[in-house]
Design a protein around this motif. Sequence first.
Motif, PDB file in Angstrom:
ATOM      1  N   ILE A  15      27.403  12.623 -42.258  1.00  0.00           N
ATOM      2  CA  ILE A  15      27.262  11.175 -42.112  1.00  0.00           C
ATOM      3  C   ILE A  15      28.604  10.488 -42.286  1.00  0.00           C
ATOM      4  N   GLU A  18      30.237  10.509 -39.198  1.00  0.00           N
ATOM      5  CA  GLU A  18      29.445   9.776 -38.216  1.00  0.00           C
ATOM      6  C   GLU A  18      28.907  10.712 -37.140  1.00  0.00           C
ATOM      7  N   LYS A  19      28.576  11.933 -37.556  1.00  0.00           N
ATOM      8  CA  LYS A  19      27.977  12.916 -36.665  1.00  0.00           C
ATOM      9  C   LYS A  19      26.468  13.011 -36.870  1.00  0.00           C
ATOM     10  N   GLU A  20      25.957  12.237 -37.785  1.00  0.00           N
ATOM     11  CA  GLU A  20      24.533  12.200 -38.063  1.00  0.00           C
ATOM     12  C   GLU A  20      24.023  10.790 -37.820  1.00  0.00           C
ATOM     13  N   LEU A  21      22.861  10.659 -37.201  1.00  0.00           N
ATOM     14  CA  LEU A  21      22.290   9.348 -36.964  1.00  0.00           C
ATOM     15  C   LEU A  21      21.815   8.739 -38.277  1.00  0.00           C
ATOM     16  N   LEU A  22      22.059   7.456 -38.440  1.00  0.00           N
ATOM     17  CA  LEU A  22      21.673   6.779 -39.680  1.00  0.00           C
ATOM     18  C   LEU A  22      20.179   6.894 -39.999  1.00  0.00           C
ATOM     19  N   PRO A  23      19.278   6.734 -39.016  1.00  0.00           N
ATOM     20  CA  PRO A  23      17.846   6.873 -39.342  1.00  0.00           C
ATOM     21  C   PRO A  23      17.504   8.257 -39.880  1.00  0.00           C
ATOM     22  N   ASN A  24      18.158   9.285 -39.345  1.00  0.00           N
ATOM     23  CA  ASN A  24      17.908  10.644 -39.833  1.00  0.00           C
ATOM     24  C   ASN A  24      18.400  10.814 -41.266  1.00  0.00           C
ATOM     25  N   TYR A  52      20.502   0.499 -44.370  1.00  0.00           N
ATOM     26  CA  TYR A  52      20.951   1.339 -43.260  1.00  0.00           C
ATOM     27  C   TYR A  52      20.892   0.627 -41.907  1.00  0.00           C
ATOM     28  N   LYS A  53      20.301  -0.557 -41.877  1.00  0.00           N
ATOM     29  CA  LYS A  53      20.190  -1.308 -40.624  1.00  0.00           C
ATOM     30  C   LYS A  53      21.198  -2.459 -40.552  1.00  0.00           C
ATOM     31  N   HIS A  58      27.658   2.249 -40.939  1.00  0.00           N
ATOM     32  CA  HIS A  58      28.390   3.507 -41.094  1.00  0.00           C
ATOM     33  C   HIS A  58      29.661   3.341 -41.930  1.00  0.00           C
TER      34      HIS A  58
END
Length: 212
Positions: A15, A18-24, A52-53, A58
């Motif tokens: 994260i 920034e290789k992971e989606l925030l919702p995940n 997270y929204k 990020h």
Amino acid sequence: MNEISINIQEELFKIWLEKELLPNFEKWVYESTELKENLNPSFYYELLSFNYKQKNAHPELKKLIESQISQSDVEKWKITKDLLNAKNRTENYSKSIRNFYSLYCKGYDFMDNLAFDYGLTLECPYSYYKVETFDELTETQKQTLINKCYPDIIVEIEKVLNWIENGKIKLIGETNEFGKLEYVDNRTDLEKDIYKEKNKTVEKGSWWEFWK
């Protein structure tokens, strides 16, 4: 960083990159019992209560993570990001390659092969195109020069990644009295593989002649 599992460190690193989606990541934070058991309570609560929204989520999350891990880990993550960018040819990977030379000059002598064989070639392309900086090149010239690095550069990148991962190179994230970045070198003499003969060649003549 506190003594936590490799799995948690990898998730935080993904994260941070920034290789992971925030919702995940958010879902993982809410559901992971391992996270709750291993992180200090204040950090865990901050991850749970993080918005997270929000706009710029990020960058703000990266700041939060960096505030809770050691400077050594931050330094390790930063250099690993450059290495992976160059290896996988993602993001602005030409900048990562050029940064190898900068890191060597700042004190990371273990970057010597990447610095001189690849980073300096891009940073000072005079021997190829008679210009002094990478930014003076046309897009075609830039790509031609970058392509010359592959696939050989991948072998050197994997070597450095392995040193860092296996503790042969331990980054400290601090500078010494001379302003050089510090690290602990646990490599063997063979692993160090310093280009002594090449360095001697450079000293005898002009550096741009050496890189032809």
